[in-house]
Design a protein around this motif. Structure first.
Motif, PDB file in Angstrom:
ATOM      1  N   ARG A   1       0.835  -1.199   0.000  1.00 12.81           N
ATOM      2  CA  ARG A   1       0.000   0.000   0.000  1.00 12.81           C
ATOM      3  C   ARG A   1       0.870   1.250   0.000  1.00 12.81           C
ATOM      4  O   ARG A   1       1.831   1.338   0.747  1.00 12.81           O
ATOM      5  N   SER A   2       0.484   2.184  -0.843  1.00  9.41           N
ATOM      6  CA  SER A   2       1.129   3.489  -0.840  1.00  9.41           C
ATOM      7  C   SER A   2       0.549   4.331   0.291  1.00  9.41           C
ATOM      8  O   SER A   2      -0.584   4.128   0.712  1.00  9.41           O
TER       9      SER A   2
ATOM     10  N   VAL B   1     -13.213   9.152  15.129  1.00  9.82           N
ATOM     11  CA  VAL B   1     -12.586   9.284  13.810  1.00  9.82           C
ATOM     12  C   VAL B   1     -11.114   8.872  13.883  1.00  9.82           C
ATOM     13  O   VAL B   1     -10.613   8.118  13.036  1.00  9.82           O
ATOM     14  N   ARG B   2     -10.420   9.344  14.900  1.00  9.31           N
ATOM     15  CA  ARG B   2      -9.000   8.979  15.060  1.00  9.31           C
ATOM     16  C   ARG B   2      -8.838   7.465  15.232  1.00  9.31           C
ATOM     17  O   ARG B   2      -7.932   6.857  14.652  1.00  9.31           O
ATOM     18  N   GLU B   3      -9.717   6.862  16.028  1.00  7.51           N
ATOM     19  CA  GLU B   3      -9.603   5.433  16.287  1.00  7.51           C
ATOM     20  C   GLU B   3      -9.856   4.620  15.021  1.00  7.51           C
ATOM     21  O   GLU B   3      -9.138   3.649  14.749  1.00  7.51           O
ATOM     22  N   ARG B   4     -10.836   5.010  14.240  1.00  9.51           N
ATOM     23  CA  ARG B   4     -11.108   4.292  12.989  1.00  9.51           C
ATOM     24  C   ARG B   4      -9.931   4.404  12.017  1.00  9.51           C
ATOM     25  O   ARG B   4      -9.588   3.455  11.317  1.00  9.51           O
ATOM     26  N   CYS B   5      -9.316   5.567  11.984  1.00  3.38           N
ATOM     27  CA  CYS B   5      -8.145   5.746  11.116  1.00  3.38           C
ATOM     28  C   CYS B   5      -6.974   4.894  11.597  1.00  3.38           C
ATOM     29  O   CYS B   5      -6.249   4.306  10.786  1.00  3.38           O
ATOM     30  N   ARG B   6      -6.788   4.821  12.913  1.00  3.54           N
ATOM     31  CA  ARG B   6      -5.699   3.994  13.458  1.00  3.54           C
ATOM     32  C   ARG B   6      -5.920   2.516  13.151  1.00  3.54           C
ATOM     33  O   ARG B   6      -4.960   1.767  12.932  1.00  3.54           O
ATOM     34  N   GLN B   7      -7.166   2.077  13.155  1.00  2.00           N
ATOM     35  CA  GLN B   7      -7.450   0.676  12.856  1.00  2.00           C
ATOM     36  C   GLN B   7      -7.214   0.345  11.384  1.00  2.00           C
ATOM     37  O   GLN B   7      -6.837  -0.779  11.049  1.00  2.00           O
ATOM     38  N   ALA B   8      -7.426   1.338  10.511  1.00  2.00           N
ATOM     39  CA  ALA B   8      -7.331   1.076   9.067  1.00  2.00           C
ATOM     40  C   ALA B   8      -5.940   1.354   8.511  1.00  2.00           C
ATOM     41  O   ALA B   8      -5.519   0.713   7.538  1.00  2.00           O
ATOM     42  N   LEU B   9      -5.205   2.305   9.115  1.00  2.00           N
ATOM     43  CA  LEU B   9      -3.954   2.771   8.538  1.00  2.00           C
ATOM     44  C   LEU B   9      -2.810   2.576   9.526  1.00  2.00           C
ATOM     45  O   LEU B   9      -3.014   2.605  10.740  1.00  2.00           O
TER      46      LEU B   9
ATOM     47  N   ALA C   1     -12.439   3.125   0.557  1.00  3.74           N
ATOM     48  CA  ALA C   1     -12.055   3.678  -0.748  1.00  3.74           C
ATOM     49  C   ALA C   1     -10.597   4.143  -0.726  1.00  3.74           C
ATOM     50  O   ALA C   1      -9.861   3.962  -1.703  1.00  3.74           O
ATOM     51  N   LEU C   2     -10.175   4.729   0.389  1.00  2.00           N
ATOM     52  CA  LEU C   2      -8.788   5.173   0.509  1.00  2.00           C
ATOM     53  C   LEU C   2      -7.829   3.987   0.459  1.00  2.00           C
ATOM     54  O   LEU C   2      -6.788   4.031  -0.214  1.00  2.00           O
ATOM     55  N   LEU C   3      -8.180   2.906   1.148  1.00  3.88           N
ATOM     56  CA  LEU C   3      -7.332   1.714   1.140  1.00  3.88           C
ATOM     57  C   LEU C   3      -7.245   1.112  -0.253  1.00  3.88           C
ATOM     58  O   LEU C   3      -6.185   0.631  -0.670  1.00  3.88           O
ATOM     59  N   ASP C   4      -8.346   1.133  -0.983  1.00  7.07           N
ATOM     60  CA  ASP C   4      -8.325   0.630  -2.361  1.00  7.07           C
ATOM     61  C   ASP C   4      -7.371   1.461  -3.217  1.00  7.07           C
ATOM     62  O   ASP C   4      -6.601   0.911  -4.021  1.00  7.07           O
TER      63      ASP C   4
END
Length: 287
Positions: free
Chosen positions: A3-4, A49-57, A140-143
């Motif tokens: 992933r970039s 929002v921060r927690e969801r971002c930490r889980q995904a990225l 969508a960002l991860l894709d």
């Protein structure tokens, strides 16, 4: 999957009376840094929002922006009709008392506090919809990151092929280089024999032996290339590991250049450093 860290995603959702739109922009960063930008009405969602971002990225400087807009401002206004009637009656009575009858000015009544109010949005529903849409935006960002990462992987593989080619060039040139060095050694020994100096002879032998021994550097270069390919195939959060391997590859290329006694090996060492730097620049964007 590679992933970039550089990507952008936007999603929106239209609901009754209002619409939501998330925008997420991420660029490369040593660690994960999340910067939420939320309307005041949903400020309470910042930690979620921060927690969801930490889980995904895992890494990247991430700007997360939510835009909230009420679709029809007029429809969202509510008129307190009972208060309007009371104000109208009071206005007429005041006119009678001061013996100055006249029509009631509607705009003056509208300015009175409480006559007009904005329909409050359901906070629980709003928060739920916002977080649900955020999850879609992160997907969508991860894709996008994955597509960008796939392209980065191909670019790195091309450079690895180039490094393998340069290592092969140096290996094939070694027999010729060693023969040339032996000839130079014989000529220098002849000079020493004309004017005997054992210390000088020993120094020349040690120096030329070191110059001729680049097999270890070539082996390590090949080993590092194999390891980079393995990590690329494994995928995941590999950016830091790849960055470390670029340092190791660069160290071997520098050593090879310092030991070079031939224009061909010097050119190969320079090309290796160029290829490694190109990979390093690409790897800075890998999560």
């Amino acid at each position: 999957m590679i992933r970039s860290m550089t990507a952008f995603a936007r999603t929106d959702r239209h609901l009754e009376g209002y619409s939501l739109a998330w925008e997420i922009k991420s660029v490369n960063h040593r660690y994960l840094e999340v910067s939420p930008r939320l309307p005041e009405s949903v400020r309470a969602l910042e930690n979620a929002v921060r927690e969801r971002c930490r889980q995904a990225l895992a890494r990247g400087k991430v700007e997360v922006t939510l835009r909230l807009q009420q679709d029809n401002a007029d429809a969202a206004l509510e008129l307190n009709e009972e208060l309007v009637k009371q104000l109208s009656d009071v206005s007429r009575r005041v006119g009678d008392l001061v013996q100055h009858p006249g029509q009631v000015n509607p705009m003056e009544i509208l300015r009175y506090p409480g006559v007009l109010s904005t329909r409050e949005l359901d906070a629980e529903q709003l928060h739920s919809e916002a977080l649900s849409l955020l999850d879609e935006t992160l997907t969508a960002l991860l894709d996008t990151r994955a597509r960008e990462g796939e392209q980065l992987g191909k670019l790195i593989e091309d450079r690895l092929d180039g490094i393998t080619d340069q290592v092969a060039i140096v290996r094939s040139a070694l027999p010729r280089i060693k023969d040339a060095l032996r000839e130079r050694l014989r000529n220098r020994v002849k000079d020493v024999l004309d004017t005997p100096d054992p210390d000088r002879l020993e120094q020349e032998l040690v120096l030329l032996a070191q110059k001729m021994d680049v097999d270890e550097e070539l082996d390590r270069l090949a080993t590092h290339v194999t390891e980079v390919r393995r990590i690329l195939k494994k995928g995941g959060h590999i950016g830091r590991r790849l960055d470390f391997l670029m340092q190791e590859l660069n160290r071997e290329a520098n050593t090879l250049a310092s030991k070079s006694v031939d224009s061909e090996t010097t050119a190969a060492a320079v090309e290796l450093k160029v290829l490694i730097e190109q990979m390093r620049e690409q790897i800075q964007n890998i999560e």
